[in-house]
Structures are given as structure tokens and as C-alpha cells.
Design a protein around this motif. Structure first.
Motif, PDB file in Angstrom:
ATOM      1  N   SER A 192       8.546   9.518  -0.326  1.00 14.22           N
ATOM      2  CA  SER A 192       8.002   8.565   0.635  1.00 14.22           C
ATOM      3  C   SER A 192       9.005   7.474   1.010  1.00 14.22           C
ATOM      4  CB  SER A 192       6.727   7.940   0.035  1.00 14.22           C
ATOM      5  OG  SER A 192       6.496   6.665   0.580  1.00 14.22           O
ATOM      6  N   GLU A 194       0.805  -1.230   0.000  1.00 15.82           N
ATOM      7  CA  GLU A 194       0.000   0.000   0.000  1.00 15.82           C
ATOM      8  C   GLU A 194       0.839   1.282   0.000  1.00 15.82           C
ATOM      9  OE1 GLU A 194      -1.868  -2.551   1.244  1.00 15.82           O
ATOM     10  OE2 GLU A 194      -3.967  -2.058   0.819  1.00 15.82           O
ATOM     11  N   GLY A 195       2.121   1.177   0.334  1.00 15.12           N
ATOM     12  CA  GLY A 195       2.976   2.369   0.353  1.00 15.12           C
ATOM     13  C   GLY A 195       3.391   2.836  -1.035  1.00 15.12           C
ATOM     14  N   GLU A 245       8.328   4.851   2.715  1.00 13.54           N
ATOM     15  CA  GLU A 245       7.670   3.551   2.508  1.00 13.54           C
ATOM     16  C   GLU A 245       7.836   3.083   1.062  1.00 13.54           C
ATOM     17  OE1 GLU A 245       3.731   4.429   4.105  1.00 13.54           O
ATOM     18  OE2 GLU A 245       3.468   2.236   4.168  1.00 13.54           O
ATOM     19  N   GLN A 252      15.822   9.563  -0.743  1.00 13.77           N
ATOM     20  CA  GLN A 252      14.594  10.203  -0.285  1.00 13.77           C
ATOM     21  C   GLN A 252      14.747  11.700  -0.490  1.00 13.77           C
ATOM     22  OE1 GLN A 252      13.431   9.302   3.721  1.00 13.77           O
ATOM     23  NE2 GLN A 252      11.375  10.131   3.416  1.00 13.77           N
ATOM     24  N   SER A 264       7.172   2.155  -6.536  1.00  7.24           N
ATOM     25  CA  SER A 264       7.642   0.765  -6.394  1.00  7.24           C
ATOM     26  C   SER A 264       9.004   0.548  -7.053  1.00  7.24           C
ATOM     27  CB  SER A 264       6.645  -0.180  -7.053  1.00  7.24           C
ATOM     28  OG  SER A 264       6.561   0.126  -8.444  1.00  7.24           O
ATOM     29  N   ASP A 318      11.345   1.884   0.459  1.00  7.36           N
ATOM     30  CA  ASP A 318      11.602   0.530   0.985  1.00  7.36           C
ATOM     31  C   ASP A 318      11.150  -0.516  -0.036  1.00  7.36           C
ATOM     32  OD1 ASP A 318      12.688   1.354   3.337  1.00  7.36           O
ATOM     33  OD2 ASP A 318      10.835   1.149   4.513  1.00  7.36           O
ATOM     34  N   ILE A 319       9.982  -0.260  -0.633  1.00  8.27           N
ATOM     35  CA  ILE A 319       9.453  -1.207  -1.620  1.00  8.27           C
ATOM     36  C   ILE A 319      10.355  -1.222  -2.856  1.00  8.27           C
ATOM     37  CG2 ILE A 319       7.473  -1.667  -3.145  1.00  8.27           C
ATOM     38  CD1 ILE A 319       5.691  -0.518  -0.841  1.00  8.27           C
TER      39      ILE A 319
END
Ligand code: SAM
Ligand code: GLN
Length: 300
Positions: free
Chosen positions: A154, A99-100, A156, A176, A132, A159-160
Motif C-alpha cells: 500500500s 486510516e491508510g 498510503e 512498495q 505505519s 507514506d505514513i
């Protein structure tokens, strides 16, 4: 109904065709026939280990359908199948998704193809708003020896993207960074110049949220999708002049755009001093991509 211990409970066993039917019927409440069938097969394969061939060869095989209730509930609530399964296909690559990060779209794959068709091996590429990592990873794999930098605001999403890069063996530099902030652009400028700058930034005016399918609006990150109604081009306005300065001669910026704003983005690229501006349509016939080239200047 008794609960068997240590074994698959009897009631969790189902034939593959009944499982497919349950998924398909549920998907049909929110999606058209073709898409519902594709969704049912995707879940069957990713979560129950039955691919289309195995299904075609033996649709009466028994499957452990544990977890089906939860899947049906989520599907009916509009949770995208990519978030349910944790997987999404993009440009022939299977990505991990959560979802991130935005679920990568087929239109974006068209953008990747455009970049790939015009950029050679060893290109230096910058992907702004990588999510992503879809664009960055596909290009890192398709352009041999490319040096790809990818940024996102983001943590998150990053990370993905990092997981995907490592799973798919793509070497990326991930940062980031808020592209609307001058210090972010300054540090990217230091790391440049780039042969290609690619971006699929947020571009949906907030007021269009009402018209958007529930699975996009309710589940995907708002910060990946929406822009203020009174300033829908803010990302392009920040990136176009940055590109004009930080592209190598002959380098180009490639944008995915809202179908109503291709002309405005083309004007922005021209205003920023880029040349050879071209708008392309997506598979649905909508103006979806814009490219501008840093044309080589001849002295004298
Ligand atoms: N590139 C991915 C793709 O095409 O599937 C994701 C695109 S999504 C439409 C836009 C991305 O931009 C999101 O991942 C979001 O987190 C990121 N983003 C939003 N605001 C940003 C900002 N100010 N600076 C950098 N990235 C930003
Ligand atoms: N094309 C996506 C959608 O329709 C939006 C992507 C974006 O905002 N950049 O949901």
C-alpha cells in the motif's frame, strides 16, 4: 447563543473534568471502563493539551472545547481513537497514524521485543507489510546500526511509514512491493540476505469479520487485516520459503499469527526447512508469535 468573534466563544469553554466526563461517557457506549478512561485521557491530552498531571492538579481549569461535538460523534461511531487523534503509541514511540495504516497493537510490540532479544547491533532486518512502519522503526531504533528494509503493497501505508521514520529519526529503506509476487521476492532477495525477517501479515479469515469490533472492521484497511477463508496462510506460505533461502545462517523469521493458526505456521516453517521453531503466547495467553531459525549446516 451569541457567537463571539476573534475569541473563544463562551460556550466552547468547559472545565477539564466536564470535558473528561463527556468523552468518558461517550467511550463507555462502545468500550469497557478501563479502556474508556484511557481513551478519554488520550483525547484530552492529544487534542486539548491536558495531560494526566495537569488534570490531576487542576480539574476545574477551563479548556477550549471547540471541536468536541465532532470528536464525540466520531467516537460514538466507533472511529478508533488513534485515527481521531492521528497518533498511536507503539514500543514507547509516538507514531503518526491515519486510516491508510493499521493501528499498531500491543501484541506486535511483544514480537518486536522477541526480535530485539535475539538480534544484535548491525543486524540486517526485513519487515514485510510494514503499515505505519511500527515494527521497522522500533527495531531500527533498538538495534544499533541495524540496516532495516520495510515493504508494503500500500502506497498510503508507505507514506505514513516514511513520515514516521523521518519524525523518529529512523533510517529505513522503504519499498512498495507485493510479497505474493515473485518479482517482489526476487528484488528483496537481491537486496538480502537478512539476519531477521519479521512480518505481521493480514491473517484474519474474512468470515471472522462479523465477530470483530466495529472500530476495527469499519475503519482499518481491509487489505491489512483479512485473508480468504479458503487460504488463510497465504502470506506465511509465500514468506516461509523466502526466509529459508534469504536468511543468513543463524538468522530467523518472526511472525505474528492468528491465535488458531500458530501450529499450522510452525508446520509451514518446518516444511520450509527452518529449525528451532518456537511458538509464543501474547499477554492474553494466546498463541500469537512463531519463530523459525535458519540453522547452520555443517558439511562432512
Ligand atoms: N506491520 C504493521 C503492524 O504490525 O502494525 C502493519 C501490519 S498489517 C496487519 C499488514 C500489512 O501488510 C498492511 O500494511 C498491508 O498493507 C500489508 N500487505 C497486505 N498485503 C500485502 C502484500 N501482498 N504485500 C506486501 N504487503 C502487504
Ligand atoms: N491483531 C489484529 C486484530 O486483531 C490483526 C492483525 C493482522 O491481521 N495481522 O485486529
Amino acid at each position: 447563543m451569541g457567537r463571539a468573534t476573534g475569541k473563544i466563544p463562551i460556550f466552547a469553554l468547559m472545565t477539564a473534568d466536564r470535558l473528561y466526563d463527556a468523552l468518558h461517557r461517550c467511550a463507555l457506549t462502545l468500550y469497557g471502563t478501563g479502556e474508556a478512561g484511557a481513551i478519554a485521557f488520550f483525547i484530552l491530552e492529544e487534542m486539548f493539551g491536558i495531560d494526566r498531571t495537569s488534570y490531576a492538579l487542576d480539574r476545574h481549569q477551563e479548556v477550549d472545547a471547540t471541536g468536541l461535538d465532532r470528536i464525540l460523534q466520531e467516537l460514538a461511531a466507533g472511529r478508533p481513537v488513534q485515527y481521531i487523534t492521528g497518533r498511536a503509541w507503539f514500543a514507547g514511540l509516538k507514531l503518526e497514524i491515519g486510516e491508510g495504516a493499521l493501528v499498531p497493537r500491543p501484541e506486535t510490540e511483544e514480537l518486536v521485543r522477541w526480535v530485539e532479544s535475539e538480534r544484535g547491533p548491525g543486524s540486517r532486518v526485513l519487515d514485510i507489510g510494514t503499515g505505519s512502519g511500527a515494527i521497522a522503526i522500533a527495531l531500527a531504533r533498538r538495534l544499533a546500526g541495524a540496516k532495516v528494509t520495510a515493504v508494503d503493497i500500500s502506497a498510503e501505508a508507505l507514506d505514513i511509514a516514511r513520515r514516521n521514520a523521518s519524525l523518529l529519526g529512523a533510517e529505513l529503506e522503504l519499498l512498495q512491493c507485493d510479497i505474493l509476487a515473485a518479482e517482489c521476492r526476487a528484488s528483496l532477495s537481491e537486496a538480502g540476505p537478512y539476519d531477521a525477517i519479521v512480518s505481521n501479515p493480514p491473517y484474519i479469515p474474512a468470515s471472522e469479520a462479523a465477530e470483530i469490533h466495529i472500530n476495527v472492521k469499519e475503519y482499518e484497511p481491509a487489505g491489512a487485516l483479512f485473508v480468504p477463508d479458503d487460504d488463510p496462510l497465504l502470506f506465511y506460505r509465500a514468506i516461509a520459503p523466502f526466509a529459508a533461502v534469504n536468511l543468513t545462517p543463524g538468522g530467523a523469521v518472526y511472525f505474528e499469527v492468528h491465535r488458531d493458526f500458530a501450529g499450522d505456521v510452525a508446520d509451514l516453517l518446518e516444511w520450509a526447512g527452518l529449525g528451532d521453531i518456537e511458538v509464543r503466547r501474547d499477554i492474553h495467553g494466546r498463541d500469537r508469535m512463531v519463530r523459525g531459525v535458519k540453522t547452520v549446516e555443517y558439511a562432512g
